[in-house]
Design a protein around this motif. Structure first.
Motif, PDB file in Angstrom:
ATOM      1  N   LYS A 110      41.228  43.330  26.580  1.00 34.87           N
ATOM      2  CA  LYS A 110      41.307  43.083  28.030  1.00 34.87           C
ATOM      3  C   LYS A 110      41.619  44.369  28.779  1.00 34.87           C
ATOM      4  CE  LYS A 110      44.314  40.992  31.471  1.00 34.87           C
ATOM      5  NZ  LYS A 110      45.273  39.976  31.835  1.00 34.87           N
ATOM      6  N   GLY A 154      40.855  44.119  32.503  1.00 41.09           N
ATOM      7  CA  GLY A 154      41.203  43.509  33.795  1.00 41.09           C
ATOM      8  C   GLY A 154      40.775  42.051  33.817  1.00 41.09           C
ATOM      9  N   ASP A 172      40.077  37.993  31.293  1.00 39.90           N
ATOM     10  CA  ASP A 172      40.685  36.682  31.560  1.00 39.90           C
ATOM     11  C   ASP A 172      39.607  35.623  31.778  1.00 39.90           C
ATOM     12  OD1 ASP A 172      43.427  37.423  31.508  1.00 39.90           O
ATOM     13  OD2 ASP A 172      43.188  38.373  33.457  1.00 39.90           O
ATOM     14  N   ILE A 181      51.279  44.142  40.477  1.00 34.20           N
ATOM     15  CA  ILE A 181      50.699  44.469  39.162  1.00 34.20           C
ATOM     16  C   ILE A 181      49.217  44.709  39.382  1.00 34.20           C
ATOM     17  CG2 ILE A 181      50.250  43.616  36.821  1.00 34.20           C
ATOM     18  CD1 ILE A 181      52.694  41.749  37.217  1.00 34.20           C
ATOM     19  N   THR A 182      48.777  45.890  39.106  1.00 33.96           N
ATOM     20  CA  THR A 182      47.398  46.207  39.477  1.00 33.96           C
ATOM     21  C   THR A 182      46.869  47.448  38.788  1.00 33.96           C
ATOM     22  OG1 THR A 182      45.969  46.590  41.390  1.00 33.96           O
ATOM     23  CG2 THR A 182      48.139  47.601  41.466  1.00 33.96           C
ATOM     24  N   ARG A 183      45.534  47.530  38.755  1.00 39.41           N
ATOM     25  CA  ARG A 183      44.914  48.817  38.440  1.00 39.41           C
ATOM     26  C   ARG A 183      45.045  49.634  39.716  1.00 39.41           C
ATOM     27  NH1 ARG A 183      39.470  48.692  38.268  1.00 39.41           N
ATOM     28  NH2 ARG A 183      39.354  46.650  39.230  1.00 39.41           N
ATOM     29  N   GLN A 205      39.988  50.447  45.453  1.00 42.25           N
ATOM     30  CA  GLN A 205      39.717  49.037  45.785  1.00 42.25           C
ATOM     31  C   GLN A 205      40.999  48.255  46.066  1.00 42.25           C
ATOM     32  OE1 GLN A 205      38.029  46.770  42.492  1.00 42.25           O
ATOM     33  NE2 GLN A 205      38.896  44.936  43.368  1.00 42.25           N
ATOM     34  N   LYS A 206      42.058  48.584  45.373  1.00 41.84           N
ATOM     35  CA  LYS A 206      43.298  47.793  45.464  1.00 41.84           C
ATOM     36  C   LYS A 206      44.174  48.224  46.645  1.00 41.84           C
ATOM     37  CE  LYS A 206      42.301  45.496  41.700  1.00 41.84           C
ATOM     38  NZ  LYS A 206      42.023  44.072  41.660  1.00 41.84           N
ATOM     39  N   LEU A 247      53.880  47.642  38.524  1.00 43.84           N
ATOM     40  CA  LEU A 247      53.355  47.877  37.171  1.00 43.84           C
ATOM     41  C   LEU A 247      51.873  48.171  37.332  1.00 43.84           C
ATOM     42  CD1 LEU A 247      53.519  47.771  34.039  1.00 43.84           C
ATOM     43  CD2 LEU A 247      53.057  45.336  34.193  1.00 43.84           C
ATOM     44  N   ASP A 291      51.088  46.936  30.501  1.00 46.05           N
ATOM     45  CA  ASP A 291      52.089  46.290  29.667  1.00 46.05           C
ATOM     46  C   ASP A 291      52.046  44.777  29.916  1.00 46.05           C
ATOM     47  OD1 ASP A 291      54.381  45.328  28.446  1.00 46.05           O
ATOM     48  OD2 ASP A 291      55.558  47.109  28.925  1.00 46.05           O
ATOM     49  N   ASP A 292      51.336  44.098  29.028  1.00 46.16           N
ATOM     50  CA  ASP A 292      51.111  42.665  29.237  1.00 46.16           C
ATOM     51  C   ASP A 292      52.432  41.888  29.264  1.00 46.16           C
ATOM     52  OD1 ASP A 292      49.374  40.510  29.640  1.00 46.16           O
ATOM     53  OD2 ASP A 292      49.541  39.934  27.537  1.00 46.16           O
ATOM     54  N   GLY A 324      40.220  38.366  42.237  1.00 43.53           N
ATOM     55  CA  GLY A 324      41.660  38.633  42.126  1.00 43.53           C
ATOM     56  C   GLY A 324      42.310  37.489  41.366  1.00 43.53           C
ATOM     57  N   LEU A 325      43.033  37.843  40.345  1.00 47.98           N
ATOM     58  CA  LEU A 325      43.744  36.811  39.578  1.00 47.98           C
ATOM     59  C   LEU A 325      45.241  36.886  39.835  1.00 47.98           C
ATOM     60  CD1 LEU A 325      41.929  37.183  36.130  1.00 47.98           C
ATOM     61  CD2 LEU A 325      41.478  35.522  37.919  1.00 47.98           C
ATOM     62  N   THR A 326      45.701  38.094  40.210  1.00 48.75           N
ATOM     63  CA  THR A 326      47.160  38.272  40.281  1.00 48.75           C
ATOM     64  C   THR A 326      47.806  37.361  41.320  1.00 48.75           C
ATOM     65  OG1 THR A 326      46.912  40.160  41.749  1.00 48.75           O
ATOM     66  CG2 THR A 326      47.115  40.638  39.419  1.00 48.75           C
ATOM     67  N   ILE A 348      48.172  33.999  39.577  1.00 42.68           N
ATOM     68  CA  ILE A 348      49.216  34.028  38.540  1.00 42.68           C
ATOM     69  C   ILE A 348      50.585  34.085  39.219  1.00 42.68           C
ATOM     70  CG2 ILE A 348      50.094  35.255  36.514  1.00 42.68           C
ATOM     71  CD1 ILE A 348      47.266  36.481  36.177  1.00 42.68           C
TER      72      ILE A 348
HETATM   73  N1  LIG Z   1      49.352  47.567  34.338  1.00 37.30           N
HETATM   74  C1  LIG Z   1      49.114  46.333  33.952  1.00 37.30           C
HETATM   75  N2  LIG Z   1      49.792  45.801  32.931  1.00 37.30           N
HETATM   76  C2  LIG Z   1      49.542  44.519  32.528  1.00 37.30           C
HETATM   77  N3  LIG Z   1      48.628  43.724  33.090  1.00 37.30           N
HETATM   78  C3  LIG Z   1      47.909  44.217  34.121  1.00 37.30           C
HETATM   79  C4  LIG Z   1      48.110  45.527  34.606  1.00 37.30           C
HETATM   80  N4  LIG Z   1      47.260  45.722  35.630  1.00 37.30           N
HETATM   81  C5  LIG Z   1      46.558  44.587  35.785  1.00 37.30           C
HETATM   82  N5  LIG Z   1      46.950  43.683  34.880  1.00 37.30           N
HETATM   83  C6  LIG Z   1      46.423  42.317  34.667  1.00 37.30           C
HETATM   84  O1  LIG Z   1      44.991  42.388  34.801  1.00 37.30           O
HETATM   85  C7  LIG Z   1      44.506  41.271  35.522  1.00 37.30           C
HETATM   86  C8  LIG Z   1      43.934  41.767  36.849  1.00 37.30           C
HETATM   87  O2  LIG Z   1      42.939  40.933  37.239  1.00 37.30           O
HETATM   88  P1  LIG Z   1      42.331  40.995  38.729  1.00 37.30           P
HETATM   89  O3  LIG Z   1      43.388  40.620  39.703  1.00 37.30           O
HETATM   90  O4  LIG Z   1      41.102  40.169  38.717  1.00 37.30           O
HETATM   91  O5  LIG Z   1      42.023  42.515  38.953  1.00 37.30           O
HETATM   92  P2  LIG Z   1      40.908  43.468  38.301  1.00 37.30           P
HETATM   93  O6  LIG Z   1      40.076  42.664  37.362  1.00 37.30           O
HETATM   94  O7  LIG Z   1      40.156  43.997  39.477  1.00 37.30           O
HETATM   95  O8  LIG Z   1      41.707  44.498  37.622  1.00 37.30           O
HETATM   96  C9  LIG Z   1      45.700  40.352  35.701  1.00 37.30           C
HETATM   97  O9  LIG Z   1      45.775  39.491  34.606  1.00 37.30           O
HETATM   98  C10 LIG Z   1      46.885  41.310  35.689  1.00 37.30           C
HETATM   99  O10 LIG Z   1      48.076  40.679  35.301  1.00 37.30           O
END
Ligand SMILES: Nc1ncnc2c1ncn2[C@@H]1O[C@H](COP(=O)(O)OP(=O)(O)O)[C@@H](O)[C@H]1O
Length: 978
Positions: free
Chosen positions: A495, A497, A501, A786-788, A792-793, A815, A847-848, A871-873, A876
């Protein structure tokens, strides 16, 4: 009794900084260790109780309290003693020489007086250790002195070298001065010659006219002309000389500058030399002080020894039972006399004073130990109780399980393993495709016969198993569809992003709807292999085409999240998936075109007849044109192709010629109505290719589907999408509600649910403790993110949110990590800025496990995206009761609804939104959220509960996919019948 002994030792160890004569008894140590362990494993209820107590465990532990002399003898009792020592605020013993002096001075009084307490032998040892310490310090000072002398030598030799350089430069300067003088002289000569020349020129016409008769009108060989020419040449030479001298002059200026800087350096060195010398003098003074102290100590030691001997004699006398009272009295008097003689009055008083202090300390330590003992005892009782409860529960559950008709509820893993077994037989050519088809159908219908067969022959050999299974084969009609996902990610095994999922979440939801779902992934070296415990290499090699030849692929199979998954490991010299990362390689286009082709080859060679092949994003977008261009004509023609684009920002473009590697016809494909990129005509665009060649095209939210059909949002593909609008649809992603479930989540400190939110507060405390954030005001809202970290973000708004949160009185935890180096650097700087801040922590990594804790601990969750396909965050976060603050775009617009928006029915209002992607927009939403949180705690709690109960499961989204698949399959069948 044991507690008293412990206390005495702690006190000494602390005061003297010497090896402990007596260690903390084992029982005390194991209690301390157990308390720590227990602390980690407390149940929620116990933790709540514990947090209310003023716990000794929370007292700061100073790791610096050991002197150098006992550092080698550390054991767990040292930790314990540190806790106690720090609590009483006693001075630390330091091994540095200058500090040691004062420690010894302070300690002398105690030594003399403690000699009178009931453990004189220990004090003598202490004294000896003290003297040893002093000797060590003297040694250290000597070493420092030698070092300083060496430094001085070095500086002096540097100085001599500098002086030599200065002398040399001065010599050069003198030389250059002489040259300048010479040059000036020559310049004067030149000027004189110039004057002469002018004069001659002036005289020339007159002379010409006089001598015309003699030499003619103009003769170039006339002496005057020759002289003039010679003078001209000399003039030029002299000018050159002047130029050279000027250059030299500027060189000299440079040298002068260097000389002056060297002089500065010299004076600096000189002053540091002076400083060192004064330090040396100080050290010598210290040294002599130490010397005298050493003498004093020796004298004291002698005195104490005498005293010791006297005391021993006196004590012996006291202990002899046969001595009568008179003798005893006499002895006592003698002792008193001796004491009076040997000790001065003030020492005696001080002794009492220190004895009192010591006694107090002993008492307070004893009290503390008693408290600790009681607490530990009650913890043990609680722990025993919870162990008992846990045991009872397990027994109860296993009894229940025994009563249940367990075979009805076999996990998905069971069926998936069975599928993997059937497929491996097929690929290994042990069964025919039609037998495999029948067995697969029985499996995905969860037929009791195949279940019983599998259970019955689990321990049999492969050969026997095969024979038993083949007895079962019979053609059966099936209602469900056979769906194959070909993707670059799948959570949790691979995984990056949201794509990961979606593949597992949608796959599992479709599986629950009785469809046969399989996944094909690349076999990355960096996958989370622990999520595929039954991974095995199949005894088969699949050859696939690439760059004009065939390459072997090893096929691995296993179950992930209950889904059967096939992993392709190419045997290609470029080691396509052996790179330690998923994406971001220079040859990504090649890597994934290879994989797409190999995945289809696997399906083709295994003889499978899937109804749907679902590919995702540009990495597997090649599948659509490859399927229709190559494999459908080969016979793999049962399937309809569904393509989902999770983000139109990444379209997989490359020079058209690169398409040829995977076997696609570049001339056929690089056409405006096929794969040609809409803006660069020499390039192909794989996402465009998949849109054109797929039967179903989806994206991940209805709003995003609309946005990408506009020139602004489509990134060059809006026209293509518009022309395919009949097959293009936006379906909002769901989340895997089993993986993201606060009432069962094993990553969080305390599980909780909408009905009982107490655990949420405990998770907040836990993360504050873990990340060392301030606890002082428990009510401060915690904002999570929690994001990349990619544009975009809305990285600039995330940065702003950090500062704004602090201003508004909240705490912030981020994170995230960034594949963009300058963004990663920028956030590293911010993280550094806040590294010791009480209210902000930035964790720049993936860090999951920590992500689960942040979702559970936070009160609010920030998602200020510039655009957001789904967007999933935010979903969640809501499932964990963290209220989203989101920008209204893409999937955020379809899942977050403002609490102040009257147009939205109250039951759907679940967060705080803003439209304009700037700081003002974000501020307004954040301020409203903070106001709500602070002013209406009750309403806030209701909002949290409402968010937690919202249904973001895959169920309804999977139904939409199911409907699309079914319609497409039905259309194809209808067309085939015609
Ligand atoms: N640094 C991180 N550590 C752990 N999980 C992360 C991290 N960054 C993003 N995630 C996880 O990745 C997923 C992001 O999904 P989404 O919101 O669709 O954004 P994207 O797919 O554009 O990155 C979520 O499950 C989020 O918890």
């Amino acid at each position: 009794m044991a507690s008293g002994a412990c206390s005495l030792v702690f006190a000494r160890g602390v005061s003297w900084g010497i090896p402990r004569a007596v260690r903390v008894p084992i029982a005390c140590r194991s209690l301390a260790v157990f308390c720590k362990m227990r602390h980690r494993h407390l149940s929620s209820q116990q933790k709540r109780q514990q947090s209310k107590r003023a716990s000794w465990e929370q007292l700061p532990v100073n790791t610096n309290t050991q002197s150098h002399s006992d550092s080698n003898e550390e054991d767990s009792s040292a930790d314990f003693s540190n806790v106690v020592q720090k609590t009483d605020g006693e001075s630390e013993v330091n091994s540095q020489p200058d500090v040691a002096v004062s420690s010894i001075e302070e300690s002398n009084i105690v030594i003399e007086n403690e000699a009178r307490v009931e453990h004189p032998s220990i004090h003598l040892e202490d004294l000896i250790a003290l003297i040893r310490n002093a000797e060590k310090n003297i040694l250290l000072l000597n070493q420092a002195r030698v070092h300083a002398l060496e430094e001085i030598d070095k500086i002096l030799s540097d100085k001599a070298a500098l002086q030599a350089e200065i002398n040399f430069l001065e010599m050069k300067l003198a030389e250059t001065d002489a040259r300048i003088k010479l040059a000036a002289q020559e310049k004067i000569n030149v000027e004189l010659l110039g004057d002469q020349f002018e004069k001659l020129k002036f005289e020339m016409p007159a002379r010409d006219s006089i001598e015309e008769g003699k030499y003619g009108a103009f003769d170039c060989k006339s002496p005057l002309v020759l002289e003039l020419n010679a003078l001209g040449a000399e003039n030029i030479l002299l000018k050159d000389d002047i130029q050279t001298l000027r250059l030299k002059l500027s060189d000299i200026n440079e040298i002068e500058k260097r000389v002056s800087s060297l002089e500065n350096e010299y004076s600096l060195l000189d002053s540091s030399l002076m400083e060192l010398q004064s330090q040396l003098t100080n050290a010598q003074v210290d040294f002599s002080k130490l010397d005298s102290l050493q003498h004093e100590c020796r004298a004291l030691s002698d005195k104490v020894e005498n005293l010791q001997a006297l005391f021993n004699r006196a004590s012996k006398g006291l202990n002899v039972p046969s001595l009568d009272l008179q003798q005893y009295d006499e002895l006592q008097k003698k002792v008193n006399k001796l004491e009076a003689a040997m000790t001065e009055k003030f020492l005696y008083e001080k002794f009492h004073h220190y004895e009192g202090i010591l006694q107090q300390k002993i008492e307070s330590f004893e009290e503390r130990l008693q408290v600790i003992y009681e607490e530990t005892h009650s913890e043990i009782l609680l722990f025993q109780e919870s162990v008992k409860q846990f045991g009872d529960k397990i027994i109860e559950e296993s009894e229940k399980k025994l009563e249940e008709p367990s075979l009805e509820n076999l996990p998905w893993e069971f069926w998936s393993r069975l599928l993997v077994l059937i497929d491996s037989w097929l690929l290994e050519k042990k069964i025919s495709p039609s037998d495999a088809k029948s067995l697969r159908e029985l499996t995905w219908k969860k037929d009791a016969r195949i279940r019983d067969t599998y259970l019955a022959c689990m321990s049999k050999s492969d050969h026997e198993k095969l024979a038993t299974f083949l007895k079962l084969t019979s053609s059966r009609a099936s209602k469900g569809m056979h769906i194959i996902h070909i993707a670059a990610e799948m959570a949790p095994v691979a995984k990056v992003g949201g794509l990961g999922d979606v593949v597992s979440g949608l796959g599992k939801a479709l599986q629950r709807k009785e469809h046969l779902v399989e996944v094909i992934l690349p076999k990355y070296d960096c996958m989370q292999y622990d999520h595929v415990p039954d991974l095995k290499a199949l005894d088969v090699v699949i050859e696939s085409y690439f760059d004009g030849r065939l390459f072997k692929n090893k096929i691995w199979a296993g179950t992930v999240e209950g889904l059967p998954v096939y992993f392709i490991e190419p045997h290609h010299p470029a080691k396509f998936f052996w790179r330690g990362k998923y994406y971001g390689e220079h040859d990504d286009f090649k890597r994934f075109s290879f994989f797409s082709r190999a995945a289809l080859e696997l399906l083709y060679q295994s003889g499978k007849r899937p109804d749907i092949i679902h590919c995702h994003d540009w990495q597997t977008a090649f599948v659509a044109p490859l399927y229709w261009d190559i494999y459908a004509t080969k016979g793999l023609n049962s399937a309809r192709i569904c393509f989902t684009c999770h983000n139109f920002e990444h379209q997989g473009t490359a020079p058209a010629s690169e398409l040829a590697s995977c076997g696609l016809d570049v001339h056929q494909m690089n056409r405006p109505d096929r794969m040609q990129d809409n803006s660069a005509h020499d390039k192909v665009n794989t996402v465009k290719g998949a849109i054109v060649f797929s039967n179903i095209v989806t994206t991940v939210s209805p709003t995003y589907a609309q946005e990408v059909c506009t020139a602004e949002g489509g990134r060059g593909l809006h026209q293509t999408l518009k022309s395919c609008s009949k097959k293009f649809v936006g379906i909002l992603n769901g989340i895997d509600i089993d993986a993201w479930n606060p009432s069962t989540d094993k990553y969080i400190s305390v599980q909780y649910s909408a009905d009982d939110l107490r655990g949420k507060a405990e998770n907040k405390d836990a993360i504050r403790e873990q990340l060392k954030l301030s606890w002082s005001e428990g009510s401060r809202p915690l904002v999570g993110c929690i994001t990349r970290l990619v544009p975009q973000k809305g990285v600039h708004l995330i940065r702003h949110a950090i500062y704004r949160t602090v201003e508004l009185g909240g705490q912030f935890v981020l994170l995230g990590s960034s594949p963009v180096p300058h963004i990663q650097r920028e956030f590293e700087d911010i993280a550094k800025h806040f590294q010791n801040h009480s209210h902000v922590r930035l964790l720049l990594r993936y860090d999951d496990a920590l992500s689960h804790l942040i979702y559970a601990a936070s009160d609010m969750f920030i998602i200020p995206s510039m655009f957001e396909p789904c967007g999933l965050t935010q979903m969640i976060a809501m499932r964990y009761g963290s209220v989203p603050i989101a920008r209204k775009t893409g999937g955020l617009n379809d899942s977050v609804f403002d609490v102040d928006d009257n147009m939205i029915p109250v039951q759907y209002q679940n967060g705080f939104t803003f439209v304009t992607p700037d700081e003002q927009g974000l501020n307004s939403a954040m301020e409203r959220a903070f106001q709500y949180y602070i002013k209406n705690p009750k309403s806030w709690q209701q909002l949290v509960q409402k968010d937690m109960r919202m249904d973001f499961s895959w169920d309804s989204s999977a139904s939409q996919y199911e409907e699309l698949y079914e319609k497409s399959v039905a259309r194809a069948r209808a067309a085939a019948r015609v």
